[in-house]
Design an enzyme around this catalytic site. Structure first.
Site, PDB file in Angstrom:
ATOM      1  CD  GLU A  86      -2.887  -1.284   0.368  1.00  0.00           C
ATOM      2  OE1 GLU A  86      -3.001  -0.383  -0.484  1.00  0.00           O
ATOM      3  OE2 GLU A  86      -3.617  -2.277   0.404  1.00  0.00           O
ATOM      4  CB  CYS A 103      -1.711   7.031   1.230  1.00  0.00           C
ATOM      5  SG  CYS A 103      -2.779   5.926   2.146  1.00  0.00           S
TER       6      CYS A 103
HETATM    7  P1  NAD Z   1      10.302   7.148   4.136  1.00  0.00           P
HETATM    8  O1  NAD Z   1      10.187   6.803   2.709  1.00  0.00           O
HETATM    9  O2  NAD Z   1      11.662   7.293   4.739  1.00  0.00           O
HETATM   10  O3  NAD Z   1       9.528   6.079   5.064  1.00  0.00           O
HETATM   11  C1  NAD Z   1       8.207   5.683   4.806  1.00  0.00           C
HETATM   12  C2  NAD Z   1       7.885   4.525   5.778  1.00  0.00           C
HETATM   13  O4  NAD Z   1       8.691   3.402   5.449  1.00  0.00           O
HETATM   14  C3  NAD Z   1       8.227   4.817   7.236  1.00  0.00           C
HETATM   15  O5  NAD Z   1       7.228   4.235   8.045  1.00  0.00           O
HETATM   16  C4  NAD Z   1       9.567   4.126   7.481  1.00  0.00           C
HETATM   17  O6  NAD Z   1       9.737   3.671   8.813  1.00  0.00           O
HETATM   18  C5  NAD Z   1       9.491   2.951   6.551  1.00  0.00           C
HETATM   19  N1  NAD Z   1      10.771   2.547   5.997  1.00  0.00           N
HETATM   20  C6  NAD Z   1      11.721   3.340   5.471  1.00  0.00           C
HETATM   21  N2  NAD Z   1      12.757   2.601   5.002  1.00  0.00           N
HETATM   22  C7  NAD Z   1      12.448   1.305   5.255  1.00  0.00           C
HETATM   23  C8  NAD Z   1      13.089   0.062   5.007  1.00  0.00           C
HETATM   24  N3  NAD Z   1      14.282  -0.009   4.365  1.00  0.00           N
HETATM   25  N4  NAD Z   1      12.497  -1.073   5.416  1.00  0.00           N
HETATM   26  C9  NAD Z   1      11.289  -1.048   6.033  1.00  0.00           C
HETATM   27  N5  NAD Z   1      10.619   0.094   6.285  1.00  0.00           N
HETATM   28  C10 NAD Z   1      11.180   1.261   5.894  1.00  0.00           C
HETATM   29  O7  NAD Z   1       9.521   8.482   4.287  1.00  0.00           O
HETATM   30  P2  NAD Z   1       9.003   9.270   5.538  1.00  0.00           P
HETATM   31  O8  NAD Z   1       9.681  10.597   5.561  1.00  0.00           O
HETATM   32  O9  NAD Z   1       8.976   8.470   6.795  1.00  0.00           O
HETATM   33  O10 NAD Z   1       7.501   9.430   5.078  1.00  0.00           O
HETATM   34  C11 NAD Z   1       7.187  10.293   4.014  1.00  0.00           C
HETATM   35  C12 NAD Z   1       6.751   9.552   2.796  1.00  0.00           C
HETATM   36  O11 NAD Z   1       6.261   8.254   3.125  1.00  0.00           O
HETATM   37  C13 NAD Z   1       5.593  10.292   2.191  1.00  0.00           C
HETATM   38  O12 NAD Z   1       6.019  11.006   1.081  1.00  0.00           O
HETATM   39  C14 NAD Z   1       4.588   9.244   1.836  1.00  0.00           C
HETATM   40  O13 NAD Z   1       4.671   8.959   0.469  1.00  0.00           O
HETATM   41  C15 NAD Z   1       5.042   8.001   2.500  1.00  0.00           C
HETATM   42  N6  NAD Z   1       4.092   7.464   3.484  1.00  0.00           N
HETATM   43  C16 NAD Z   1       3.005   6.838   3.002  1.00  0.00           C
HETATM   44  C17 NAD Z   1       2.080   6.308   3.873  1.00  0.00           C
HETATM   45  C18 NAD Z   1       0.872   5.608   3.364  1.00  0.00           C
HETATM   46  O14 NAD Z   1      -0.104   5.493   4.093  1.00  0.00           O
HETATM   47  N7  NAD Z   1       0.879   5.096   2.135  1.00  0.00           N
HETATM   48  C19 NAD Z   1       2.276   6.430   5.241  1.00  0.00           C
HETATM   49  C20 NAD Z   1       3.413   7.080   5.710  1.00  0.00           C
HETATM   50  C21 NAD Z   1       4.335   7.580   4.812  1.00  0.00           C
END
Ligand code: NAD
Length: 478
Positions: free
Chosen positions: A248, A282
């Site tokens: 997702e 999202c």
């Molecule tokens: P990010 O891309 O660093 O992280 C997004 C999520 O992924 C976080 O929960 C993080 O803990 C997890 N994550 C990161 N690297 C990972 C890895 N290697 N293995 C497993 N999990 C990992 O970005 P961010 O600054 O935390 O969040 C911003 C972006 O994330 C936004 O632009 C948005 O697109 C996305 N986001 C989407 C949702 C959703 O509901 N689809 C929720 C939260 C964040």
């Protein structure tokens, strides 16, 4: 007021801490409110062994017994609604009433999937005498799941509900920034007697945990909610091991506002919904394509209501929008707004960090944003709405489809032909007309294109957690 809980890992039915930890900060105050333990390799090994043992028990537990226990846990969480909501507001910043609603939504995910557990029907395929072909849907095995920080309770609930209802065990890495929501879920399941190892909860360095768990032979499925870039990376690791994924990912939801709609009602509800959870959703409505005849009126209404949003600490009564969940989002949003203005966009309201403690950002409306501005392609994931005029429904749909995302999409119209056109042509996993609600527990939720793969909720929600096994049974040896 309830105290913020002591943060721990939950492995094989018991709580534990480790020597290393990370701070958890209240984004409204920037004050540390707790420390979340970082799982070591030995903790992950314990979690894998526990998930294997838990799967052996749980996959052999009847769907009815699983459903009863899930409903008991959900009932406890409903009783603890206020306590859980308090933790969510402290670690995430959202208004307390929205945190309370999130708890109920999380419970509804559990309750729906509990019902579905008893309806994972197989089928009998017609055959000749003395032979039967029967399809069974069996739990896939231990699941590695990763949930984000934007909904600290309902996001982990989606993953845990799907796995546990299907008869799988799960190792969930919930978000380190907002760990308490998932901890409350684990506590409720612990209190109602879930067998050890069925649900394991870990925190730590996300990349270290995912790169250790996903390649492990015991892990039979990966479920992730988060950004498209991380989802793509995790899908790559899983594909090396032929492990199926449920992804997702991000969205940049278009809203098509047609000239026949009630412009005032559409503008007000759009402003409220775009600023909900400080836009960190999202499915947030972010790109408004408004037919020219009603553009000026719509822009005025949405701007006025957006500017009136009451921003503050989520614990204060009357607050409609809290801070961003972390400082990374402030930099990201500032860059997007500055770039849009440089490209020629009009800034109608907001656009900057609020000058006070906490990660507060102004509710923001950008209008007439050129196609080449970054914000037209990149998910803002913050309190920003873009409002652009279009000359026809055809142009609106073309622009709606012009991004790599395809999660939620919305339309405001009373015309059946317009609605039909949207249903046929808008590229999205979820299209809502005259409502900005994208999903309910009973409706399937998920994306197309770079917004991901698979569905959560609805009757489709447990498919990913099960495998179809066909049994051919001949009475005589042939
Ligand atoms: P990010 O891309 O660093 O992280 C997004 C999520 O992924 C976080 O929960 C993080 O803990 C997890 N994550 C990161 N690297 C990972 C890895 N290697 N293995 C497993 N999990 C990992 O970005 P961010 O600054 O935390 O969040 C911003 C972006 O994330 C936004 O632009 C948005 O697109 C996305 N986001 C989407 C949702 C959703 O509901 N689809 C929720 C939260 C964040």
């Amino acid at each position: 007021m309830s105290a913020y809980p002591k943060l721990q890992l939950y492995i094989n039915g018991s709580w534990r801490t480790t020597d290393d930890d990370l701070p958890v900060v209240n984004p409204s105050t920037e004050q540390e409110i707790g420390r979340v333990p970082i799982a070591r390799q030995e903790d992950l090994d314990d979690a894998i062994a526990a998930a294997n043992a838990g799967f052996a028990i749980w996959s052999q537990t009847s769907p009815k017994a699983r459903a009863d226990l899930i409903r008991d846990a959900a009932a406890l969480m409903r009783e603890r609604q206020d306590e859980i909501a308090h933790s969510i507001t402290a670690e995430h910043g959202k208004p307390h009433a929205q945190a309370q609603a999130e708890v109920i939504r999380g419970c509804e995910f559990f309750e729906w999937d509990a019902g579905e557990a008893t309806r994972t029907y197989g089928r009998v395929i017609p055959s000749g005498p003395g032979v039967k072909y029967i399809v069974h849907h069996q739990p896939i095995g231990p699941v590695a799941a990763f949930s984000p920080w934007n909904f600290p309770m309902s996001q982990p609930a989606r993953k845990i509900a799907g796995a546990v209802a299907s008869g799988c065990s799960i190792i969930l890495k919930a978000a380190e920034e907002t760990p308490a929501g998932a901890m409350h879920i684990a506590q409720a399941f612990h209190d109602v007697g879930l067998p050890p190892g069925v649900l394991n909860l870990v925190f730590g360095v996300p990349a270290d945990i995912s790169s250790y768990l996903i390649p492990n032979d015991s892990i039979k499925m990966v479920a992730f909610t988060g950004s498209t870039s991380v989802g793509r990376h995790l899908t790559g690791i899983a594909s090396d091991h032929m492990t199926p994924v449920l992804m997702e990912l991000g969205g940049h939801a278009p809203v098509i506002v047609c000239e026949d709609t009630d412009v005032k009602a559409a503008g007000v509800t759009s402003a409220i919904r775009a600023m909900r959870n400080a836009g960190q959703v999202c499915t947030s409505p972010t790109r408004f394509f408004v037919q020219e005849d009603v553009f000026d009126e719509f822009l005025e209404v949405i701007t006025e209501r957006t500017a009136a949003t009451v921003v503050g600490d989520g614990m204060e009564p009357g607050v409609e929008m809290g801070p961003l969940a972390n400082p990374r989002r402030i930099n990201a949003l500032t860059e997007l707004v500055d770039d849009a203005i440089e490209c020629g966009a009009d800034l109608l309201t907001g656009g900057a960090r609020i000058d006070r403690a906490g990660y507060f950002f102004e509710p923001t409306i950008l209008a007439n944003v050129p196609a080449h501005a970054r914000v037209m392609q990149e998910e803002p994931f913050g309190p920003i709405a873009i409002v652009n005029p279009v000359d026809s429904l055809d142009t609106a749909i073309e622009q709606a489809n012009s991004v790599p995302y395809g999660l939620a999409a919305y339309g405001f119209t009373n015309r059946a032909d317009y609605a039909d056109e949207m249903i046929e042509r808008v590229e999205a996993g979820n299209l809502s007309i005259n409502t900005l609600e994208a999903s309910l527990p009973e409706t399937p939720f998920g994306g197309v294109k770079s917004s991901g793969y698979g569905r959560e909720g609805g009757t489709e929600g447990l498919h990913h957690y099960t495998v179809a096994k066909n049994v051919s049974h001949s009475i005589k040896i042939v």
